[in-house]
Every structure is written in C-alpha cells, then in structure tokens.
Design an enzyme around this catalytic site. Structure first.
Site, mmCIF file in Angstrom:
data_model
loop_
_atom_site.group_PDB
_atom_site.id
_atom_site.type_symbol
_atom_site.label_atom_id
_atom_site.label_comp_id
_atom_site.label_asym_id
_atom_site.label_seq_id
_atom_site.Cartn_x
_atom_site.Cartn_y
_atom_site.Cartn_z
ATOM 1 N N ASP A 146 -38.659 -42.139 -20.488
ATOM 2 C CA ASP A 146 -38.448 -41.570 -19.169
ATOM 3 C C ASP A 146 -39.458 -42.147 -18.192
ATOM 4 O O ASP A 146 -40.420 -42.824 -18.600
ATOM 5 C CB ASP A 146 -38.604 -40.036 -19.275
ATOM 6 C CG ASP A 146 -37.759 -39.322 -18.225
ATOM 7 O OD1 ASP A 146 -37.454 -38.137 -18.419
ATOM 8 O OD2 ASP A 146 -37.395 -39.970 -17.219
ATOM 9 N N ASP B 104 -29.729 -37.155 -13.005
ATOM 10 C CA ASP B 104 -29.338 -36.473 -14.235
ATOM 11 C C ASP B 104 -27.970 -35.833 -14.082
ATOM 12 O O ASP B 104 -27.666 -35.264 -13.032
ATOM 13 C CB ASP B 104 -30.338 -35.344 -14.539
ATOM 14 C CG ASP B 104 -31.718 -35.884 -14.862
ATOM 15 O OD1 ASP B 104 -32.608 -35.063 -15.109
ATOM 16 O OD2 ASP B 104 -31.892 -37.115 -14.872
HETATM 17 O O1 LIG Z 1 -37.509 -33.752 -18.741
HETATM 18 C C1 LIG Z 1 -36.564 -34.651 -19.304
HETATM 19 C C2 LIG Z 1 -35.324 -34.671 -18.447
HETATM 20 C C3 LIG Z 1 -34.226 -35.525 -19.135
HETATM 21 O O2 LIG Z 1 -34.735 -36.402 -20.122
HETATM 22 C C4 LIG Z 1 -33.474 -36.362 -18.123
HETATM 23 O O3 LIG Z 1 -32.473 -37.131 -18.794
HETATM 24 C C5 LIG Z 1 -34.438 -37.318 -17.504
HETATM 25 O O4 LIG Z 1 -33.749 -38.055 -16.438
HETATM 26 C C6 LIG Z 1 -35.650 -36.647 -16.950
HETATM 27 N N1 LIG Z 1 -35.621 -35.213 -17.140
HETATM 28 C C7 LIG Z 1 -35.756 -34.410 -16.040
HETATM 29 S S1 LIG Z 1 -35.423 -32.860 -16.112
HETATM 30 N N2 LIG Z 1 -36.161 -35.042 -14.916
HETATM 31 C C8 LIG Z 1 -36.334 -34.443 -13.719
HETATM 32 C C9 LIG Z 1 -35.228 -33.932 -13.031
HETATM 33 C C10 LIG Z 1 -35.418 -33.334 -11.798
HETATM 34 C C11 LIG Z 1 -36.694 -33.246 -11.278
HETATM 35 F F1 LIG Z 1 -36.872 -32.637 -10.062
HETATM 36 C C12 LIG Z 1 -37.798 -33.746 -11.955
HETATM 37 C C13 LIG Z 1 -37.608 -34.345 -13.203
#
Ligand SMILES: OC[C@@H]1[C@H](O)[C@H](O)[C@@H](O)CN1C(=S)Nc1ccc(F)cc1
Length: 395
Positions: A139, A199
């Site tokens: 990530d 996401d």
């Molecule tokens: O924490 C992990 C989660 C998942 O692995 C997703 O696939 C990744 O794209 C990253 N991820 C998240 S929730 N990322 C994230 C989504 C919204 C935000 F405001 C801050 C971080």
C-alpha cells in the site's frame, strides 16, 4: 514485472472490503482479522469449487500485524489473532493447494496505522520469503509522494533478491496521480498489478466511478496491461449487500473485459447461490484468463449504453453492453452496431454468456442481433469469426 508470475490476471480472495479492520475477536470471533478467517476461507475454496474455478490466492490485507516489530526489527503477526504465526498459516494454505498473500506499506505506517516498511524493505521482504508468502499487496499510505517510485522499486528489488517468487501488487499509481501522471512503463517493469483509482465500496455508484475513471484514462493505462502486469480496478464485491444481481453481473463482465485481477472480497462461508454461480462462471473466467492477455476498453457510448470490447485469442472478440439508465425496463441493443462487429466477416458464431447462456448461431456483417439489457445490467457475448476457407473446407 518479469518474475514469471501473474501471466494471467490474479484470481483469489482478499479480506479488505468485506472484513476491513475488524480486530475485535472477543465479541466477533467469526469475522475478525485472525488466522481462523483465512483457514476457513481456504477450506471453503477447496470444498465449494472456488479453487477448481481458478481462485488461488488467499490474501491478508491491513491490520494483521502487532503494533511493535520484534527484537530483530521484524514485522510480527498479532500474537492473539494469529497465535500460530504467518509461517504456520502459509503452511496450512499451501496444504490446501492454495497460495497466501500478505499486506504491507511503502511508508511509515499502513493506512490503518500499523508498522510501515519504510527503512525495512530488505528485512520485510526477507521475512515474507522466510514465511513462504506468495504475494505482497504493498500500500502507499504515509509516504512522501515524491519518493513513491523509489519505494516501490526498492521493494520490488528486495523481493527479487530473496529468491522466492512473490507476486507484487502495488498501489503506486493511485498515490502518484495527485502529484503527476504516473509512468506506466516503469510501473509495469516494477509490479505484477497496480491499483490506479479509489478503493471499491459495496455499491453500484462505487463500481460506476471505477468504470468511468478507467474509460476516461484508457488511452494511458490499457497499453500497459499484458501478461505479468495488469491494471487493478480493485476487488470484486459480488456476493455482499450493495449490488443488485444485474449490477453484480455488470461487475463480473466488465472486470473480465478489463483483464482485471479477480480478487473477491466477500464471505464465501455464506454467499447466495446466484452470486456463487456468477463468480464461478467458466465462460466469463475464460474471457478474464484469455491467453493473449490484452485488456479490453470502452469502444462506444451513447443513448445511456456503453459498449466495452476485449480482443481474445484465436481472433475472437468479447463484447459487453452496459445499460447505464437506472429507470425503466430492459432495453434492446443491436450488437451489429458494436464497433468491433466488423470482425464478423464473412460470417461469425455468436454466443451470449450474460444475462443467460444462449448460442445465437452463425451471423453475418449485416445481422441485426438485438440483446435485451436490464437497467444497470450488462449483456456479455463472444464473437468468433468463421473464415471463408473454413466454410469452404468444411462444407
Ligand atoms: O487500510 C488498507 C486499505 C485497503 O488495503 C485498500 O485496498 C487500500 O487502498 C488502502 N486502504 C485504505 S482503507 N486506504 C484509505 C482509504 C481512505 C482513506 F481516507 C485513507 C486510507
């Protein structure tokens, strides 16, 4: 990335969208991020035909580690939720003939605040190799955006240096787009697949936003896709709560057209039969896994229809017609009007796959084939040219 892996889009299961960062194993032992969850999914994948259908990787996402690295500075699984440790879990997954994926982050911390790998790329890569892990989802949170490329390429080298083949799933372009247009040649050289956009959520609006972004950037991203490196529009949310059956068919059809990894995020222990049948549909999986490995793209848009087409091996073509209108009933669309229809010369065989299987027989350039498409649904077909010498030789 030329490491012999992901020669076809990766297929498997990934915990994030359905199970997120649920670490409360005291009150919710069946759904918390624990070794039990992946062992149970692996058991079901073997028992219920998922492995047989091609789904191979069982993937851990964020929230698996302890908040502290060990005395040697190595990442370690949360001891309460993964009492056996990752190596033992990998052994179990391998005993089922499946592969294990794990998750880490290029920066200081993971998106959920667990230890990141910045400054530990070699050590973390070696740790994952020692645990016999088969895939790493890397990530991009908590990282200086200007250093993303360096981080992603350094981890790619570190993984390679371990000598163990580890499929490398990146989020490099997703985090770089706000800064500059990513260099997709460099990304393809570094990763086996790469997230480009937000996401996925369990909603039709989320799936639509991913399709709209992909179509708007197809000239940039589609040429980068091929065996060993794929664009990743994120997980399949089929089998959860937010998509109607028509919308589930749309996600399955278009993820196959886009040559996307097929990483389900759902509860295979409790999934409705129609969703299971859709996810295990061999004809759709064959499109996804086509040996030529060319990503499809949107070829027409109008009257609230979109046509997406994917060139397949043996001169075949997959055609998906999406009805974007979310009012009214099923609407007819003439496949003969699809831009790719020109391959149907002098004749072709047409097979409809979704919303139901139907052999439509031999057609010609002039054929008028009306398919009915439900609101937010998709009709998926394959077109196989019948060359004239074929017909002459086989009269
Ligand atoms: O924490 C992990 C989660 C998942 O692995 C997703 O696939 C990744 O794209 C990253 N991820 C998240 S929730 N990322 C994230 C989504 C919204 C935000 F405001 C801050 C971080």
């Amino acid at each position: 990335l030329d490491n012999g892996l992901a020669l076809k889009p990766t297929m498997g299961w990934l915990h994030w969208e359905r199970f997120m960062c649920n670490i409360d194993c005291d009150t919710d032992p069946n759904n918390c991020i624990s070794e039990r969850l992946y062992m149970q999914m692996a058991d079901v994948m073997v028992k219920e035909g998922w492995k047989e259908a091609g789904y191979e990787y069982v993937c851990i996402d964020d929230c698996w580690p302890s908040h502290q690295r060990d005395a040697q500075g190595r990442l370690q699984a949360d001891p309460k939720r993964f009492p056996g440790g990752i190596k033992k879990l990998a052994d179990y997954i391998h005993s089922k003939g499946l592969k294990l994926g794990i998750y880490a982050d290029v920066g200081d911390k993971t998106c959920a605040g667990y230890p990141g790998s910045l400054g530990y790329y070699e050590k973390d890569a070696q740790t994952f190799a020692d645990w016999d892990v088969d895939l790493l989802k890397f990530d991009g949170c908590f990282m200086n955006r200007a250093l993303l490329g360096e981080g992603y390429t350094n981890m790619s080298k570190a993984l390679n240096n371990t000598g163990r083949p580890i499929l490398y799933s990146c989020e490099w372009p997703l985090y770089e787009w706000p800064l500059k247009q990513p260099n997709y040649t460099a990304i393809r050289d570094t990763c086996n697949h790469w997230r480009n956009f937000d996401d996925v959520f369990d909603s039709w609006s989320s799936v639509k936003s991913i399709l709209d972004w992909t179509a708007a950037h197809q000239d940039i991203i589609v040429p980068a896709a091929g065996p060993g490196g794929w664009n990743d529009p994120d997980m399949l949310v089929i089998g959860n709560f937010g998509l109607s059956h028509d919308q589930q068919e749309s996600q399955m059809a278009l993820w196959a057209i886009m040559a996307s990894p097929l990483l389900m995020s759902n509860d295979l222990r409790d999934i409705c039969p129609r969703s299971k049948e859709l996810l295990q549909n061999k004809r759709i999986i064959d499109i996804s896994q086509d040996s030529m490995g060319k990503q499809g793209y949107r070829t027409a848009k109008g009257n609230d229809f979109e046509v997406w087409e994917r060139p397949l091996s043996k001169k075949r073509l997959a055609v998906a017609v999406l009805n974007k209108l979310e009012i009214g009933g099923p609407r007819g669309f003439d496949i003969g009007a699809a831009p790719g229809w020109k391959i149907c010369g002098p004749q072709c065989n047409v097979t409809q796959i979704l919303p139901q299987y139907k052999e439509m027989g031999v057609q010609t350039q002039q054929s008028k084939i009306i398919v009915s498409v439900n609101p937010s649904g998709t009709a998926l077909l394959t077109v196989t040219p019948i060359s004239s010498d074929f017909t002459r030789l086989h009269k």
